[in-house]
Design a protein around this motif. Structure first.
Motif, PDB file in Angstrom:
ATOM      1  N   GLU A   1      46.511  46.335  46.067  1.00 62.78           N
ATOM      2  CA  GLU A   1      46.626  45.143  45.223  1.00 62.78           C
ATOM      3  C   GLU A   1      45.771  44.076  45.884  1.00 62.78           C
ATOM      4  OE1 GLU A   1      48.226  44.789  42.378  1.00 62.78           O
ATOM      5  OE2 GLU A   1      49.621  46.483  42.289  1.00 62.78           O
ATOM      6  N   CYS A   2      44.616  43.774  45.255  1.00 64.72           N
ATOM      7  CA  CYS A   2      43.601  42.926  45.913  1.00 64.72           C
ATOM      8  C   CYS A   2      43.935  41.447  45.902  1.00 64.72           C
ATOM      9  CB  CYS A   2      42.258  43.081  45.208  1.00 64.72           C
ATOM     10  SG  CYS A   2      41.549  44.695  45.409  1.00 64.72           S
ATOM     11  N   GLY A   3      44.981  41.030  45.209  1.00 62.60           N
ATOM     12  CA  GLY A   3      45.215  39.610  44.964  1.00 62.60           C
ATOM     13  C   GLY A   3      44.966  39.339  43.492  1.00 62.60           C
ATOM     14  N   GLY A   4      45.015  38.085  43.098  1.00 62.63           N
ATOM     15  CA  GLY A   4      44.995  37.706  41.686  1.00 62.63           C
ATOM     16  C   GLY A   4      43.717  38.112  40.969  1.00 62.63           C
ATOM     17  N   ALA A   5      43.884  38.468  39.676  1.00 61.18           N
ATOM     18  CA  ALA A   5      42.747  38.929  38.866  1.00 61.18           C
ATOM     19  C   ALA A   5      41.695  37.840  38.682  1.00 61.18           C
ATOM     20  CB  ALA A   5      43.260  39.397  37.498  1.00 61.18           C
ATOM     21  N   GLN A   6      42.092  36.581  38.845  1.00 62.80           N
ATOM     22  CA  GLN A   6      41.139  35.473  38.640  1.00 62.80           C
ATOM     23  C   GLN A   6      40.557  34.980  39.954  1.00 62.80           C
ATOM     24  OE1 GLN A   6      40.838  35.064  35.482  1.00 62.80           O
ATOM     25  NE2 GLN A   6      42.754  36.042  34.848  1.00 62.80           N
ATOM     26  N   GLU A   7      40.925  35.605  41.053  1.00 61.85           N
ATOM     27  CA  GLU A   7      40.553  35.056  42.357  1.00 61.85           C
ATOM     28  C   GLU A   7      39.265  35.685  42.884  1.00 61.85           C
ATOM     29  OE1 GLU A   7      44.222  33.803  44.957  1.00 61.85           O
ATOM     30  OE2 GLU A   7      44.537  35.834  44.211  1.00 61.85           O
ATOM     31  N   GLU A   8      38.295  34.823  43.197  1.00 59.67           N
ATOM     32  CA  GLU A   8      37.025  35.292  43.743  1.00 59.67           C
ATOM     33  C   GLU A   8      37.254  36.078  45.033  1.00 59.67           C
ATOM     34  OE1 GLU A   8      33.474  36.412  43.767  1.00 59.67           O
ATOM     35  OE2 GLU A   8      34.147  35.148  42.101  1.00 59.67           O
ATOM     36  N   GLN A   9      38.216  35.632  45.851  1.00 58.89           N
ATOM     37  CA  GLN A   9      38.432  36.327  47.131  1.00 58.89           C
ATOM     38  C   GLN A   9      39.013  37.726  46.924  1.00 58.89           C
ATOM     39  OE1 GLN A   9      40.947  33.238  48.794  1.00 58.89           O
ATOM     40  NE2 GLN A   9      42.697  34.622  48.853  1.00 58.89           N
ATOM     41  N   ALA A  10      39.703  37.943  45.812  1.00 60.20           N
ATOM     42  CA  ALA A  10      40.200  39.294  45.500  1.00 60.20           C
ATOM     43  C   ALA A  10      39.020  40.213  45.172  1.00 60.20           C
ATOM     44  CB  ALA A  10      41.176  39.239  44.331  1.00 60.20           C
ATOM     45  N   HIS A  11      38.043  39.692  44.399  1.00 62.79           N
ATOM     46  CA  HIS A  11      36.852  40.492  44.071  1.00 62.79           C
ATOM     47  C   HIS A  11      36.073  40.817  45.349  1.00 62.79           C
ATOM     48  CE1 HIS A  11      38.148  39.172  40.262  1.00 62.79           C
ATOM     49  NE2 HIS A  11      37.368  38.127  40.110  1.00 62.79           N
TER      50      HIS A  11
END
Ligand SMILES: [Zn+2]
Length: 346
Positions: free
Chosen positions: A193-203
């Protein structure tokens, strides 16, 4: 049924076929898609699934960037892009599943009924054919928050895979028909789970993890002795009754059954002591909430208590996947929790 009607295939795709952006690429994808990239060592394969949920794009964004850069991976790579149909619904990357469809990540077990069951069965057939040495399934969380991994097995291989992305590992005995249950086929399998779908840091995290996953000769041994993983075992799910109302406000308006402060997500993965208020309940009290463990035992008294209309942990807890999306809160889960030690509450 032939899987060729269900899936599309791309072999070592060139930048020309990928489009300049993930959105251009998505526009060119018409079915759940298998992407194969030949590695230096052609005797081995690693697999990665992503976009099983159409509104969780970090894995696809990372894969698009990685493919455009035309890396040669250490071993053969098998990428499975599951939720192309929901992802393509405008606005793109907004639908978890088709409006009348099932959650694809609940369909990876027999009976493989319906359109999603057929997709899951076809993807499992690809894994069976490729015999990968390991499998990742890359997702996003609904709100914001730090990355974590979920597995059903806690051994060195699963910890090593987790360490490519994060140092938080959630271990669950819950079986839902999720792809990570492929782990039971003796193939180390980890959900990221990379973090929020809208979060640049997750990408960015998905991309950096993918680079590590594809470029290292060995991803299944944990050689960093000082890797400090926090293992959280068998979290309980705290759910909101379907007819209950929830508000996210700094103070209760008096109209909702449950009120959480808007910054409740900051509690993710932190320890909350029994003296720290989490929110407020209305006149129905805690009856609007259920706390369900992996073995289906319920005992709210060990999780939360109420004093003067305020909710407190019944003991020091670690909560995560706390959502500030009222739709998710009502349809899925409010948050997960373990003891502050990482042990199960039940
Ligand atoms: Zn997901």
């Amino acid at each position: 049924m032939s899987t060729s009607k269900i899936l599309d295939y791309l072999h070592d795709p060139s930048p020309r076929t990928l489009g300049r952006s993930p959105w251009e690429w998505l526009a060119r994808l018409h079915r759940p898609t298998v992407v194969q990239v030949a590695g230096r060592d052609r005797s081995r394969t690693r697999a990665m699934a992503t976009l099983l949920h159409g509104n969780e794009p970090s894995g696809l964004f990372a894969l698009h960037r990685w493919l455009l850069e035309q890396h040669t991976p250490e071993v053969n790579m098998l990428f499975l892009l599951g939720g192309i149909y929901p992802a393509k619904i405008e606005p793109t990357f907004s639908q978890r599943q088709l409006p009348a469809g099932r959650d694809l990540n609940r369909c990876f077990r027999a009976p493989f009924t319906g359109a999603e069951g057929a997709i899951a069965e076809a993807l499992l057939a690809e894994l069976h054919k490729a015999q990968p040495e390991c499998l990742l399934d890359v997702h996003n969380t609904s709100g914001t928050g730090p990355a974590f991994a979920v597995t059903i097995t806690n051994d060195a291989a699963h910890q090593a895979l987790t360490s490519l992305f994060t140092d938080r590992l959630i271990l669950t005995d819950l079986r839902l028909g999720a792809l990570m249950e492929y782990s039971e086929q003796e193939v180390p399998t980890v959900t990221i789970e990379c973090g929020g779908a809208q979060e640049e840091q997750a990408h960015q995290l998905a991309y950096e993890g993918l680079v590590r996953y594809t470029s290292q000769a060995d991803v299944l041994s944990l050689d960093t002795a000082d890797w400090d993983v926090a293992v959280l075992r068998n979290p309980i799910r705290v759910e909101l009754a379907p007819d209950a109302t929830i508000e996210y406000r700094l103070a209760p308006s008096g109209h909702a059954d449950l009120t959480f402060p808007p910054d409740i997500e900051h509690r993710n993965f932190g320890v909350v002591s029994p003296h720290e208020p989490l929110g407020w309940v209305g006149h129905k009290g805690l009856s609007i909430l259920t706390a369900i463990s992996h073995n289906r035992i319920e005992n709210m008294a060990r999780v939360l208590r109420v004093q003067d209309g305020q909710i407190y942990p019944a003991q020091a807890i670690k909560a995560f996947m706390i959502t500030t999306n009222p739709v998710i809160a009502k349809s899925d889960c409010l948050f997960y929790a373990v003891k502050a030690t990482g042990d199960p509450i039940f």
